[in-house]
Design a protein around this motif. Structure first.
Motif, short mmCIF file in Angstrom:
data_model
loop_
_atom_site.label_atom_id
_atom_site.label_comp_id
_atom_site.label_asym_id
_atom_site.label_seq_id
_atom_site.Cartn_x
_atom_site.Cartn_y
_atom_site.Cartn_z
N ALA A 176 0.82 -1.21 0.00
CA ALA A 176 0.00 0.00 0.00
C ALA A 176 0.85 1.27 0.00
O ALA A 176 0.45 2.30 -0.53
N GLN A 177 2.05 1.19 0.57
CA GLN A 177 2.97 2.33 0.56
C GLN A 177 3.59 2.53 -0.82
O GLN A 177 3.81 3.66 -1.26
N LEU A 178 3.87 1.43 -1.51
CA LEU A 178 4.64 1.50 -2.75
C LEU A 178 3.80 1.83 -3.98
O LEU A 178 4.28 2.46 -4.92
N VAL A 179 2.53 1.39 -3.99
CA VAL A 179 1.70 1.59 -5.17
C VAL A 179 0.93 2.90 -5.02
O VAL A 179 0.17 3.09 -4.08
N GLN A 180 1.11 3.79 -5.96
CA GLN A 180 0.44 5.08 -5.88
C GLN A 180 -1.04 4.93 -6.19
O GLN A 180 -1.46 3.91 -6.76
N PRO A 181 -1.90 5.89 -5.81
CA PRO A 181 -3.33 5.79 -6.08
C PRO A 181 -3.62 5.48 -7.55
O PRO A 181 -3.00 6.08 -8.44
N HIS A 182 -4.50 4.53 -7.77
CA HIS A 182 -4.89 4.02 -9.10
C HIS A 182 -3.78 3.21 -9.76
O HIS A 182 -3.92 2.81 -10.92
N GLY A 183 -2.69 2.98 -9.04
CA GLY A 183 -1.68 2.06 -9.53
C GLY A 183 -2.18 0.63 -9.44
O GLY A 183 -3.19 0.33 -8.78
N MET A 258 -4.06 -18.94 -9.88
CA MET A 258 -5.03 -17.90 -10.18
C MET A 258 -4.29 -16.58 -10.38
O MET A 258 -3.24 -16.35 -9.78
N MET A 259 -4.83 -15.74 -11.25
CA MET A 259 -4.30 -14.41 -11.49
C MET A 259 -5.26 -13.39 -10.92
O MET A 259 -6.47 -13.45 -11.19
N SER A 260 -4.75 -12.49 -10.08
CA SER A 260 -5.59 -11.42 -9.54
C SER A 260 -4.96 -10.07 -9.83
O SER A 260 -3.74 -9.94 -9.82
N VAL A 261 -5.80 -9.09 -10.09
CA VAL A 261 -5.36 -7.72 -10.37
C VAL A 261 -6.05 -6.80 -9.38
O VAL A 261 -7.29 -6.82 -9.26
N TYR A 262 -5.26 -5.99 -8.67
CA TYR A 262 -5.79 -5.06 -7.67
C TYR A 262 -5.45 -3.63 -8.06
O TYR A 262 -4.37 -3.35 -8.59
N GLU A 263 -6.37 -2.73 -7.77
CA GLU A 263 -6.13 -1.32 -7.98
C GLU A 263 -6.04 -0.61 -6.63
O GLU A 263 -6.84 -0.86 -5.73
N ARG A 264 -5.02 0.24 -6.51
CA ARG A 264 -4.86 1.02 -5.28
C ARG A 264 -5.96 2.06 -5.21
O ARG A 264 -6.18 2.81 -6.16
N LYS A 265 -6.69 2.13 -4.11
CA LYS A 265 -7.79 3.07 -3.96
C LYS A 265 -7.27 4.51 -3.87
O LYS A 265 -6.15 4.73 -3.43
#
Length: 265
Positions: A176-183, A258-265
């Motif tokens: 959560a620290q490393l991925v910028q918003p919407h990353g 399984m492959m999962s894709v998450y977006e940083r809020k």
């Protein structure tokens, strides 16, 4: 009276970590690299599932931002750098992070050859090779240490399964620290077939990524969590936007990965 079933014999990799304190797992991985034992986990090529995701969804996973800047991608626990080089060949500025100096030296040697003469396994389709390739950079460091820049993209192939379950909340907080918003955070979830309570590495991760990233849980099914594993409240900062079984994957997990894709809020 029937005899009790024998417990499975630990693999060489599990035996290496079985009685090692959790705080000593980082040096434990470095020791395996230094003793030329990376064959215990090295797959010898980039993730086929990750290649297909990028090539089959070019709009969603473009290597460039809307204003033309190149996206930065991080591969923590990058090993010999297969995924880092593959991402660079697809146009990203890719960074590989490894706790082992030996691993980074190996990755730099691999990249020096592969970036100039890429092998076919970096692509699913020959035409996907872009002339505008990015860069491949390798860094010696601890994933959990602060100070790294935030990333437009952050790629995770199979890093979580290598970490002891007690440090999973710190892993999620660091993401959560490393991925910028919407990353974007991409996870190849392996092994899904293994009981999460069995010894690792690799540790079973069925349901763990969603619990950590979207739900804000501890990701430790049935295992008591030590007090020092408390997080800084950043867990639950992602929403899952894709979840599917990839058509291609490594042989050891094919049909269960399984492959999962998450977006940083």
């Amino acid at each position: 009276m029937d005899s009790l079933p024998l417990a499975p014999t630990p693999t060489r990799l599990i035996s290496h970590f079985l009685k090692r304190p959790v705080q000593d797992h980082g040096p434990g991985w470095s020791a395996l690299w230094d003793s030329n034992n990376s064959d215990l986990w090295d797959r010898g090529k980039p993730s086929p599932a990750l290649i297909d995701l990028i090539e089959q969804q070019p709009l969603a996973f473009s290597p460039s931002t809307t204003d033309g800047r190149r996206k930065k991608a991080l591969v923590p626990g990058c090993g010999r750098g297969y995924d880092v080089v593959m991402l660079a060949l697809h146009g990203f500025d890719a960074y590989g992070l490894e706790i082992s100096a030996t691993a980074v030296a190996e990755a730099r040697k691999y990249a020096a050859v592969e970036m100039s003469r890429p092998q076919e396994y970096n692509f699913d389709q020959a035409q996907s090779l872009t002339r505008d390739v990015g860069s491949a950079t390798f860094i010696v460091g601890d994933f959990f240490e602060s100070g790294s820049p935030r990333f437009t993209w952050l790629i995770l192939a199979q890093f979580l399964c290598a970490l002891h379950p007690h440090v999973r909340p710190q892993w999620a907080a660091r993401m959560a620290q490393l991925v910028q918003p919407h990353g974007v955070l991409v996870c190849l979830e392996f092994p899904m077939y293994k009981d999460p309570l069995q010894d690792g590495p690799p540790w079973g991760v069925n349901g763990v990524h969603w619990d950590l990233l979207a739900r804000g849980g501890d990701g430790v099914a049935g295992i008591s969590q030590p007090p020092e594993a408390a997080t800084d409240g950043l867990c639950g900062a992602f929403q899952r936007v894709q979840y599917f079984m990839p058509g291609r994957s490594y042989e050891s997990g094919k049909g269960t990965d399984m492959m999962s894709v998450y977006e940083r809020k």
